[in-house]
Scaffold this motif. Structure first.
Motif, PDB file in Angstrom:
ATOM      1  N   PHE A 272       0.752  -1.147  -0.094  1.00  0.00           N
ATOM      2  CA  PHE A 272      -0.020   0.005   0.243  1.00  0.00           C
ATOM      3  C   PHE A 272       1.022   1.150   0.220  1.00  0.00           C
ATOM      4  CE2 PHE A 272       1.058  -1.377   4.261  1.00  0.00           C
ATOM      5  CZ  PHE A 272       1.019  -0.147   4.817  1.00  0.00           C
ATOM      6  N   SER A 273       0.309   2.233  -0.171  1.00  0.00           N
ATOM      7  CA  SER A 273       0.995   3.742  -0.435  1.00  0.00           C
ATOM      8  C   SER A 273       0.610   4.536   0.925  1.00  0.00           C
ATOM      9  CB  SER A 273       0.540   4.287  -1.600  1.00  0.00           C
ATOM     10  OG  SER A 273       0.874   3.596  -2.567  1.00  0.00           O
ATOM     11  N   ALA A 274       1.876   4.652   1.582  1.00  0.00           N
ATOM     12  CA  ALA A 274       1.539   5.437   2.970  1.00  0.00           C
ATOM     13  C   ALA A 274       2.070   6.722   2.565  1.00  0.00           C
ATOM     14  CB  ALA A 274       2.502   4.793   3.971  1.00  0.00           C
ATOM     15  N   ARG A 275       1.479   7.818   3.006  1.00  0.00           N
ATOM     16  CA  ARG A 275       1.530   9.127   3.111  1.00  0.00           C
ATOM     17  C   ARG A 275       2.521   9.556   4.083  1.00  0.00           C
ATOM     18  NH1 ARG A 275      -2.825  14.322   2.578  1.00  0.00           N
ATOM     19  NH2 ARG A 275      -1.224  15.793   2.166  1.00  0.00           N
ATOM     20  N   ARG A 276       3.816  10.175   3.631  1.00  0.00           N
ATOM     21  CA  ARG A 276       4.772  10.467   4.609  1.00  0.00           C
ATOM     22  C   ARG A 276       4.871  12.150   4.664  1.00  0.00           C
ATOM     23  NH1 ARG A 276       4.638   5.891   7.066  1.00  0.00           N
ATOM     24  NH2 ARG A 276       5.454   4.058   5.917  1.00  0.00           N
ATOM     25  N   GLY A 277       4.195  12.754   3.818  1.00  0.00           N
ATOM     26  CA  GLY A 277       4.194  14.264   4.028  1.00  0.00           C
ATOM     27  C   GLY A 277       3.181  14.638   2.712  1.00  0.00           C
ATOM     28  N   PRO A 278       3.256  16.170   2.571  1.00  0.00           N
ATOM     29  CA  PRO A 278       2.047  16.723   1.839  1.00  0.00           C
ATOM     30  C   PRO A 278       1.997  16.225   0.615  1.00  0.00           C
ATOM     31  CG  PRO A 278       2.916  18.556   3.041  1.00  0.00           C
ATOM     32  CD  PRO A 278       3.803  17.049   3.284  1.00  0.00           C
ATOM     33  N   HIS A 279       3.153  15.877  -0.258  1.00  0.00           N
ATOM     34  CA  HIS A 279       3.238  15.418  -1.685  1.00  0.00           C
ATOM     35  C   HIS A 279       4.422  14.052  -1.398  1.00  0.00           C
ATOM     36  CE1 HIS A 279       1.499  18.844  -2.872  1.00  0.00           C
ATOM     37  NE2 HIS A 279       2.050  19.780  -2.176  1.00  0.00           N
ATOM     38  N   HIS A 280       4.235  13.523  -0.369  1.00  0.00           N
ATOM     39  CA  HIS A 280       5.325  12.674  -0.418  1.00  0.00           C
ATOM     40  C   HIS A 280       4.675  11.260   0.059  1.00  0.00           C
ATOM     41  CE1 HIS A 280       8.934  10.696   1.954  1.00  0.00           C
ATOM     42  NE2 HIS A 280       8.967  10.059   0.774  1.00  0.00           N
ATOM     43  N   TYR A 281       4.600  10.205  -0.977  1.00  0.00           N
ATOM     44  CA  TYR A 281       4.162   9.062  -0.771  1.00  0.00           C
ATOM     45  C   TYR A 281       5.060   7.872  -0.815  1.00  0.00           C
ATOM     46  CZ  TYR A 281      -0.363  11.160  -1.033  1.00  0.00           C
ATOM     47  OH  TYR A 281      -1.629  11.828  -0.938  1.00  0.00           O
ATOM     48  N   GLU A 282       5.253   6.980   0.160  1.00  0.00           N
ATOM     49  CA  GLU A 282       5.916   5.806   0.346  1.00  0.00           C
ATOM     50  C   GLU A 282       5.320   4.535   0.063  1.00  0.00           C
ATOM     51  OE1 GLU A 282       8.632   4.497   3.961  1.00  0.00           O
ATOM     52  OE2 GLU A 282       9.455   6.006   2.864  1.00  0.00           O
ATOM     53  N   LEU A 283       5.794   3.728  -0.808  1.00  0.00           N
ATOM     54  CA  LEU A 283       5.118   2.344  -0.871  1.00  0.00           C
ATOM     55  C   LEU A 283       5.578   1.463   0.168  1.00  0.00           C
ATOM     56  CD1 LEU A 283       3.829   0.132  -2.676  1.00  0.00           C
ATOM     57  CD2 LEU A 283       5.916  -0.457  -3.665  1.00  0.00           C
ATOM     58  N   SER A 284       4.831   0.701   0.975  1.00  0.00           N
ATOM     59  CA  SER A 284       4.875  -0.152   2.174  1.00  0.00           C
ATOM     60  C   SER A 284       4.193  -1.292   2.008  1.00  0.00           C
ATOM     61  CB  SER A 284       4.445   0.753   3.378  1.00  0.00           C
ATOM     62  OG  SER A 284       5.213   1.993   3.513  1.00  0.00           O
ATOM     63  N   ALA A 285       4.534  -2.201   3.098  1.00  0.00           N
ATOM     64  CA  ALA A 285       3.986  -3.384   2.974  1.00  0.00           C
ATOM     65  C   ALA A 285       3.608  -4.063   4.499  1.00  0.00           C
ATOM     66  CB  ALA A 285       4.887  -4.527   2.181  1.00  0.00           C
ATOM     67  N   ALA A 286       2.604  -4.698   4.535  1.00  0.00           N
ATOM     68  CA  ALA A 286       2.599  -5.218   5.829  1.00  0.00           C
ATOM     69  C   ALA A 286       1.789  -6.678   5.818  1.00  0.00           C
ATOM     70  CB  ALA A 286       1.178  -4.618   6.623  1.00  0.00           C
TER      71      ALA A 286
ATOM     72  N   GLY B 239       0.887  -1.173  11.458  1.00  0.00           N
ATOM     73  CA  GLY B 239       1.330  -0.477  10.333  1.00  0.00           C
ATOM     74  C   GLY B 239       0.462  -0.497   9.221  1.00  0.00           C
ATOM     75  N   LEU B 240      -0.589  -1.153   9.153  1.00  0.00           N
ATOM     76  CA  LEU B 240      -1.437  -1.072   8.008  1.00  0.00           C
ATOM     77  C   LEU B 240      -2.742  -0.071   8.236  1.00  0.00           C
ATOM     78  CD1 LEU B 240      -2.392  -2.226   5.375  1.00  0.00           C
ATOM     79  CD2 LEU B 240      -4.166  -3.779   6.569  1.00  0.00           C
ATOM     80  N   PRO B 241      -2.728   1.090   7.495  1.00  0.00           N
ATOM     81  CA  PRO B 241      -3.711   1.841   7.926  1.00  0.00           C
ATOM     82  C   PRO B 241      -5.284   1.143   7.596  1.00  0.00           C
ATOM     83  CG  PRO B 241      -2.098   2.738   6.225  1.00  0.00           C
ATOM     84  CD  PRO B 241      -1.881   1.339   6.422  1.00  0.00           C
ATOM     85  N   GLU B 242      -6.215   2.007   8.958  1.00  0.00           N
ATOM     86  CA  GLU B 242      -7.408   1.141   8.751  1.00  0.00           C
ATOM     87  C   GLU B 242      -8.168   1.574   7.337  1.00  0.00           C
ATOM     88  OE1 GLU B 242     -11.415   1.872  11.280  1.00  0.00           O
ATOM     89  OE2 GLU B 242      -9.573   2.558  11.928  1.00  0.00           O
ATOM     90  N   VAL B 243      -7.836   2.477   6.678  1.00  0.00           N
ATOM     91  CA  VAL B 243      -8.477   2.618   5.327  1.00  0.00           C
ATOM     92  C   VAL B 243      -8.186   1.657   4.574  1.00  0.00           C
ATOM     93  CG1 VAL B 243      -6.686   4.330   4.515  1.00  0.00           C
ATOM     94  CG2 VAL B 243      -9.251   4.338   3.584  1.00  0.00           C
TER      95      VAL B 243
END
Length: 267
Positions: A137-151, A199-203
């Motif tokens: 999933f894509s995790a938002r790290r800042g206003p225009h910063h997304y990071e690919l994460s996994a759980a 680590g997995l967002p609820e959404v």
């Protein structure tokens, strides 16, 4: 030469579905209007079959285990079943085959006084399996910063089978399963759940269509069932409360709550 028919006062051997019984003509003809009464009526009995070492017997192709209670009724003149006997439907079918009307009447009276649902012998079986998978999933790290994460997400699937309707109802209520789910009157129901990993967002969790498993305690409190051990612990508690005893554990009998399958019996 065919064997001679037995005489009154002498022993008679029956082979009922492979089970041997020894009795007398007096017992077999206690109720003359029954099939056995007609079969062994004086002067009408057919010659028996010849067995090994000169033994003679009559073969009847019916349930050998149930015939024990048929024969006891012929001997005693009353119905005397062991406590928790759970095969009255089979015994009724056998009594109907042998046309023993007094036994049919006694079984009908038993069902009226005790109710057909009053069966203490029961079986409870629960199994659970876990399937892990990696969710990206894509995790938002800042206003225009997304990071690919996994759980890692563990999905659990469980099956519960119970012949005691009362115990089954308690298990349904504890796991929040609606009455009738699994089929009207079915002794079986299924569960599927996946705890939300850290680590997995609820959404993202909701988007995957996953759901948690909660149980409701006697005081109405809710608690989450996280994995295999939590599920089996709940089943074990309900089983012991309803008089079951643990019969088998798979695959490791020494590791009860980390097993995949539990079987309980009640005699």
């Amino acid at each position: 030469m065919p064997s001679q028919a037995p005489s009154f006062g002498g022993p008679v051997t029956l082979n009922v579905g492979g089970t041997l019984y020894a009795t007398t003509l007096e017992t077999l003809t206690r109720f003359p209007d029954s099939m056995l009464g007609a079969m062994f009526r004086e002067g009408a009995a057919l010659p028996p079959n010849s067995g090994p070492q000169g033994s003679n017997y009559y073969f009847i192709d019916r349930d050998g285990k149930a015939f024990r209670h048929i024969l006891n009724f012929l001997r005693l003149g009353c119905l005397d079943l062991p406590r928790g006997y759970g095969e009255t439907a089979l015994l009724r079918a056998e009594a109907d085959f042998y046309q023993i009307q007094p036994l049919l009447d006694a079984l009908r009276e038993l069902e009226v006084t005790q109710g057909t649902e009053v069966i203490t012998a029961a079986l409870l079986h629960a199994d659970v399996d876990a399937t892990p998978r990696l969710v990206h999933f894509s995790a938002r790290r800042g206003p225009h910063h997304y990071e690919l994460s996994a759980a890692r997400v563990d999905t659990f699937r469980a099956n519960i089978f119970c012949t005691d309707s009362t115990c089954l109802g308690v298990l349904r209520a504890r796991f929040g399963v609606a009455e009738g789910e699994g089929g009207e009157g079915s002794p079986h129901f299924r569960l599927e759940w996946a705890p939300c990993p850290e680590g997995l967002p609820e959404v993202e969790y909701r988007r995957l269509g996953l759901q948690q498993l909660w149980v409701v305690g006697e005081a109405g409190e809710k608690r989450e069932v996280v994995g295999t051990s939590g599920f089996l612990e709940e089943v074990l508690q309900v089983a012991l409360e309803h008089g079951f005893r643990l019969d088998s554990v798979f695959p490791d009998p020494e590791d009860l709550l980390n097993s995949r399958s539990l079987r309980f019996v009640r005699h």
